[in-house]
Enzyme design. Structure first.
Site, PDB file in Angstrom:
ATOM      1  N   ARG A 106      -1.992   6.421  15.054  1.00 47.31           N
ATOM      2  CA  ARG A 106      -2.631   7.696  14.990  1.00 47.31           C
ATOM      3  C   ARG A 106      -4.179   7.460  15.246  1.00 47.31           C
ATOM      4  O   ARG A 106      -4.860   8.459  15.233  1.00 47.31           O
ATOM      5  CB  ARG A 106      -2.910   7.748  13.362  1.00 47.31           C
TER       6      ARG A 106
ATOM      7  N   GLU B 158       6.310   1.501  -4.417  1.00 46.46           N
ATOM      8  CA  GLU B 158       6.041   2.397  -3.230  1.00 46.46           C
ATOM      9  C   GLU B 158       6.089   3.710  -3.628  1.00 46.46           C
ATOM     10  O   GLU B 158       6.850   4.249  -4.308  1.00 46.46           O
ATOM     11  CB  GLU B 158       6.800   1.820  -1.982  1.00 46.46           C
TER      12      GLU B 158
ATOM     13  N   GLY C  54       0.954   2.851  -3.214  1.00 43.68           N
ATOM     14  CA  GLY C  54       2.044   2.216  -4.219  1.00 43.68           C
ATOM     15  C   GLY C  54       1.402   2.124  -5.387  1.00 43.68           C
ATOM     16  O   GLY C  54       0.030   2.259  -5.543  1.00 43.68           O
TER      17      GLY C  54
END
Length: 459
Positions: free
Chosen positions: A26, A167, A152
């Site tokens: 990203r 999670e 999480g």
């Protein structure tokens, strides 16, 4: 310049495992994510520095395959660090187990950290270790973000004991309503960590071996699990350029605050940018829009005027630079030196009380005490292949718009006439004039105008 609480590390042997194998897609960059910089230092370097100050006795860094550049940065920052490669991306617990050799050496405390979480402070790591020293087998780091989506959750009982880390993708609606989130950083009992990590399974939505599942494994053996809290801004993870900018903003705020608390005046703090190692003495004044690159030390009583840029520079006491000054690596300014607007200094010493005030380049040079360098002066230090030095003596005066062609020396007290191109040494107290002699022809301009007017009329 970041402020730290004065908490001492526990007297226990500690291994820090830094996970640096993420691809960082990203970021959309050819540079590995953890080598992107915050306040002039890579994110990986920030984490390695913090764990060293938290008392880690040994460091293991887990990198991705083919990431020699990340390994090199790790060793540059922590020469004794051991580097391990995670060839397959099978989750965070799997990544930690790639450092099995280090885990097996027998440490009291194991810290697991992420190289893309560069703002965590040494005291936070020490706090995690303290919980281990109090008897916990696993200690998680928790925080409460404004938006917990994607994180999480830390699930606790009424007494505050940590029951599990779930999670987000695997959490029930009720568990997703929990605001207490997992920052990812964790501490484990060194005597049992290797066994617990080896028993973590991958029965989850991602089919990965999650480090947070160490809590369930440890509790299954009756171990105490706990958590400590950190501010959300301290555990900011960086996955893209937007988050990188957010991390930069946070660390700059820390550095600005520390500078002001240590006695510097920042006229417009939000416009001043520091590097991680910037040093400002007491009573330094920094005007708006100043940038400090790495390696800058500023002595007491200095004034840094607006729109100046400093990198690798050392300023003694009561120096003034700018506005619009640029100090490049190797610039060293003695007490009461003055560097003015649109002046660039590189690999040069400016002597005590010397003045370089206007539109000037001084590179690879030594300028003596109380010397005056006029407007538009340059040192010609490069011939396209090599660089050479210029030396200007104490109390010398270099007239405006002169060029000093290195290697050349101007002696103490010497004068160089304005507009000169100096190619030979000038002895002390001499006057050097190296320019064409001025010629004046009376009436020339009148005759020229008449001639040109006649030519124009003929056309």
């Amino acid at each position: 310049m970041t402020t730290q609480r004065n908490r001492a590390a526990p007297p226990r042997r500690c291994l820090a495992i830094v996970l640096a194998a993420g691809e960082g897609k990203r970021m959309r960059s050819s540079l590995p994510k953890v080598l992107h910089k915050v306040a002039g230092r890579t994110m990986l370097a920030h984490v390695l520095d913090a764990v060293a100050r938290a008392g880690a006795d040994s460091v293991a860094v887990v990198v991705g395959p083919g990431r020699d550049d990340v390994a090199a940065e790790a060793r540059a920052c922590a020469p004794s660090a051991k580097v391990f490669v995670q060839a397959e991306r099978l989750g965070t617990a799997h990544a930690v187990l790639e450092a099995r050799e280090a885990l097996a050496e027998g440490f009291d405390d194991i810290l697991v950290l992420f190289a893309d979480t560069p703002l965590a402070l040494p005291d936070t790591f020490i706090h995690l270790r303290e919980k281990l020293g109090e008897g916990a087998g696993v200690v998680a780091l928790g925080f409460t973000p404004a938006d917990p989506s994607g994180y999480g959750r830390l699930l606790t009982d009424d007494s505050g004991a940590l029951l599990a880390i779930r999670e987000h993708k695997d959490a029930s609606p009720a568990e997703r309503a929990v605001k207490l989130c997992n920052a990812g950083l964790m501490a484990l009992d060194g005597a049992r960590a290797l066994d617990w990590l080896g028993r973590i399974g991958n029965a989850n939505a991602q089919k990965e071996y999650y480090l947070p599942d160490a809590v369930a494994v440890a509790r299954g053996e009756g171990a105490i699990c706990a958590f400590v809290m950190a501010p959300a801004e301290e555990v900011l993870g960086v996955n893209d350029r937007v988050q990188l900018a957010a991390a930069e903003e946070e660390i700059q705020n820390r550095l600005r605050r520390a500078a002001m608390l240590n006695g510097a005046t920042l006229i417009a703090p939000e416009t001043v940018f520091f590097s991680f190692d910037t040093v400002l003495g007491a009573d330094v004044v920094v005007e708006p829009h100043v940038v400090f690159g790495p390696g800058v030390s500023v002595g007491e009583g200095c004034v840094i005027h607006a729109f100046s840029h400093l990198e690798g520079a050392t300023l003694a006491e009561n120096v003034s630079i700018g506005p619009y000054a640029r100090l490049r690596p190797g610039a060293r300014l003695a007490t009461k030196a003055r560097v003015g607007n649109f002046v660039e200094i590189k690999q040069a010493e400016i002597g005590e009380g010397a003045k370089v005030n206007h539109l000037t380049y001084v590179g690879d040079a030594s300028i003596g005490a109380r010397a005056n360098i006029g407007a538009g002066v340059i040192t010609c230090n490069y011939d396209g292949f090599l660089k050479y030095r210029t030396k200007v003596g104490a109390d010398a005066f270099i007239g405006s718009n002169s060029a000093l062609v290195a290697p050349v020396e101007v002696g103490d007290g010497a004068f160089v006439g304005s507009g000169s191109v100096v190619t030979d040494n000038v002895e002390a107290d001499a006057l050097a004039v190296a320019r064409g002699r001025q010629a004046v022809i009376p009436g020339w301009a009148t005759a020229f105008r008449k001639k040109m007017a006649a030519l124009k009329a003929a056309k």
